[in-house]
Write a protein that holds these residues in place. Structure first.
Motif, short mmCIF file in Angstrom:
data_model
loop_
_atom_site.label_atom_id
_atom_site.label_comp_id
_atom_site.label_asym_id
_atom_site.label_seq_id
_atom_site.Cartn_x
_atom_site.Cartn_y
_atom_site.Cartn_z
N PRO A 199 0.81 -1.23 0.00
CA PRO A 199 0.00 0.00 0.00
C PRO A 199 0.84 1.27 0.00
O PRO A 199 0.52 2.23 -0.73
CB PRO A 199 -0.84 -0.13 1.27
CG PRO A 199 -0.92 -1.61 1.52
CD PRO A 199 0.42 -2.14 1.09
N GLY A 200 1.90 1.30 0.78
CA GLY A 200 2.74 2.49 0.82
C GLY A 200 3.42 2.77 -0.51
O GLY A 200 3.50 3.92 -0.96
N CYS A 201 3.89 1.71 -1.14
CA CYS A 201 4.54 1.88 -2.44
C CYS A 201 3.53 2.38 -3.48
O CYS A 201 3.82 3.30 -4.25
CB CYS A 201 5.17 0.57 -2.88
SG CYS A 201 5.99 0.65 -4.50
N LEU A 202 2.35 1.77 -3.52
CA LEU A 202 1.34 2.19 -4.50
C LEU A 202 0.90 3.62 -4.25
O LEU A 202 0.62 4.37 -5.20
CB LEU A 202 0.14 1.24 -4.44
CG LEU A 202 0.39 -0.17 -5.00
CD1 LEU A 202 -0.80 -1.08 -4.68
CD2 LEU A 202 0.63 -0.13 -6.50
N PHE A 207 -1.80 5.78 -6.12
CA PHE A 207 -2.93 4.85 -5.97
C PHE A 207 -3.06 4.48 -4.50
O PHE A 207 -2.24 3.72 -3.96
CB PHE A 207 -2.72 3.60 -6.83
CG PHE A 207 -2.55 3.92 -8.29
CD1 PHE A 207 -3.60 4.42 -9.04
CD2 PHE A 207 -1.32 3.73 -8.91
CE1 PHE A 207 -3.44 4.72 -10.38
CE2 PHE A 207 -1.15 4.02 -10.25
CZ PHE A 207 -2.21 4.53 -11.00
N HIS A 208 -4.08 4.99 -3.86
CA HIS A 208 -4.26 4.80 -2.42
C HIS A 208 -5.24 3.66 -2.17
O HIS A 208 -6.47 3.83 -2.27
CB HIS A 208 -4.74 6.10 -1.77
CG HIS A 208 -3.77 7.23 -1.94
ND1 HIS A 208 -2.68 7.42 -1.11
CD2 HIS A 208 -3.70 8.20 -2.90
CE1 HIS A 208 -1.99 8.47 -1.52
NE2 HIS A 208 -2.58 8.96 -2.60
N VAL A 209 -4.72 2.50 -1.85
CA VAL A 209 -5.52 1.30 -1.60
C VAL A 209 -4.98 0.61 -0.36
O VAL A 209 -3.82 0.80 0.03
CB VAL A 209 -5.47 0.33 -2.80
CG1 VAL A 209 -6.15 0.94 -4.03
CG2 VAL A 209 -4.03 -0.06 -3.14
N PHE A 215 -6.41 -2.97 -4.90
CA PHE A 215 -5.80 -2.41 -6.11
C PHE A 215 -6.41 -3.04 -7.35
O PHE A 215 -6.67 -2.35 -8.34
CB PHE A 215 -4.28 -2.62 -6.10
CG PHE A 215 -3.60 -2.09 -7.33
CD1 PHE A 215 -3.40 -0.72 -7.48
CD2 PHE A 215 -3.19 -2.95 -8.34
CE1 PHE A 215 -2.79 -0.22 -8.64
CE2 PHE A 215 -2.58 -2.45 -9.48
CZ PHE A 215 -2.38 -1.09 -9.63
N PHE A 216 -6.64 -4.37 -7.34
CA PHE A 216 -7.27 -5.01 -8.48
C PHE A 216 -8.67 -4.44 -8.73
O PHE A 216 -9.11 -4.29 -9.87
CB PHE A 216 -7.36 -6.52 -8.29
CG PHE A 216 -6.03 -7.22 -8.35
CD1 PHE A 216 -5.00 -6.70 -9.11
CD2 PHE A 216 -5.81 -8.40 -7.66
CE1 PHE A 216 -3.77 -7.34 -9.19
CE2 PHE A 216 -4.59 -9.04 -7.73
CZ PHE A 216 -3.56 -8.52 -8.50
N GLY A 217 -9.39 -4.13 -7.64
CA GLY A 217 -10.68 -3.49 -7.80
C GLY A 217 -10.55 -2.13 -8.48
O GLY A 217 -11.38 -1.75 -9.31
N HIS A 240 2.55 -0.22 -14.60
CA HIS A 240 3.89 0.15 -14.14
C HIS A 240 3.94 0.25 -12.62
O HIS A 240 4.90 -0.22 -11.98
CB HIS A 240 4.31 1.48 -14.77
CG HIS A 240 5.64 1.97 -14.29
ND1 HIS A 240 6.82 1.33 -14.61
CD2 HIS A 240 5.98 3.02 -13.50
CE1 HIS A 240 7.83 1.96 -14.04
NE2 HIS A 240 7.35 2.99 -13.36
N ALA A 241 2.91 0.84 -12.03
CA ALA A 241 2.89 0.97 -10.57
C ALA A 241 2.86 -0.40 -9.90
O ALA A 241 3.62 -0.67 -8.95
CB ALA A 241 1.68 1.80 -10.14
#
Length: 299
Positions: A199-202, A207-209, A215-217, A240-241
């Motif tokens: 989550p922190g990386c995204l 992208f805040h999940v 994230f797939f949603g 890429h993310a």
């Protein structure tokens, strides 16, 4: 989920819809999330026909790249099923209900990060048409109007299902056991810790999940609602993310999967020895019977 009882996790309708839109959309660029460099449109995927040095890598994939072979085997199964059902329908003079196009579907539990980074989530290689061409009911045949005959449809659908079973009956039980073994890694403490960084990386990519499933949603939502001209950029940003943030996770999981496969092969040595002799000839037989060619997506 694509198939609730399988290791697949990406949504087939999203992949299919996005692939159509991506192929129609004009090339575009735009700023990436969080001020990153412009992200270009998805690069078209290509096909390869090269088999692995050991067919066991097709049956029991442990890396993202190996799943491309597994996807190709599944496409062969789908095509054999469609061919047999369509042949039955042609002979019966009926039409079968429409189905989703045959597609290469990735494995969520063994993500092919190089492929995702290059192509995103909404595009894969185009599945080649059978050499014999599509089979349909004969035009001008009055019996073709019997498209609503439930018994005939069930019979032809059954012929397709039987053809699909024949392409994998020799290895299906052992392959299913392998994927159950893989599922055990979800409870591995090192895997859980690695996924905790996702989550922190995204978020750093915009992208805040809360987790991978969320994230797939988000992928589903973004690909289905993006404007056609903006879809390539959205697709590449998402891919890429995900690929960037999952590489540390795969650095933990991939060695664990390879170790698990070594043990699995040792524990089923007799069956696997036989499969090493029979798998490729059986696949070649299906190719010849149905006018197909075993193909695999490539970066």
């Amino acid at each position: 989920m694509i198939r609730p009882a399988s290791p697949y996790r990406f949504v087939a309708r999203v992949v299919a819809a996005a692939a159509v839109a991506l192929s129609a959309a004009a090339c575009s660029t735009g700023p990436g999330p969080s001020g990153s460099a412009p992200v270009a449109h998805a690069v078209p995927a290509r096909l390869t026909h090269t088999l692995p040095d050991d067919p066991i890598r097709m049956l029991f994939p442990a890396t993202g790249a190996e799943t491309r072979w597994t996807q190709g085997m599944d496409v062969l199964r789908q095509q054999a099923s469609r061919y047999a059902a369509a042949s039955c329908a042609r002979d019966a003079g009926i039409s079968l209900p429409e189905q989703m196009p045959v597609a290469f579907i990735p494995f969520g539990d063994i993500p092919d990060l190089d492929f995702i980074d290059r192509h995103g989530f909404g595009q894969s290689a185009e599945v080649p048409a059978p050499a014999a061409g599509p089979l349909t009911a004969r035009s001008g045949n009055p019996a073709a109007n019997r498209s609503a005959d439930p018994a005939a449809i069930r019979r032809c659908s059954g012929a397709g299902s039987a053809a699909a079973r024949r392409t994998r009956e020799a290895f299906a039980p052992l392959q299913e056991e392998w994927f159950r073994e893989l599922a055990s890694l979800r409870r591995d403490p090192a895997t859980i810790r690695a996924l905790g960084t996702l989550p922190g990386c995204l978020a750093g990519h915009g992208f805040h999940v809360r987790d991978e499933d969320a994230f797939f949603g988000l992928v589903d939502s973004r690909l289905l609602t993006a404007d056609a001209t903006d879809l390539p950029r959205v697709n590449r940003e998402l891919g890429h993310a995900y690929a960037s943030c999952m590489r540390p996770v795969e650095a933990v999981r991939e060695p664990a999967r390879l170790h698990l496969r070594t043990r699995f092969v040792d524990e089923h040595a007799d069956q696997i020895r036989e499969l090493r002799k029979t798998l490729v000839p059986s696949l070649r037989g299906a190719e010849e019977q149905y006018g197909l060619r075993l193909s695999f997506p490539a970066p």
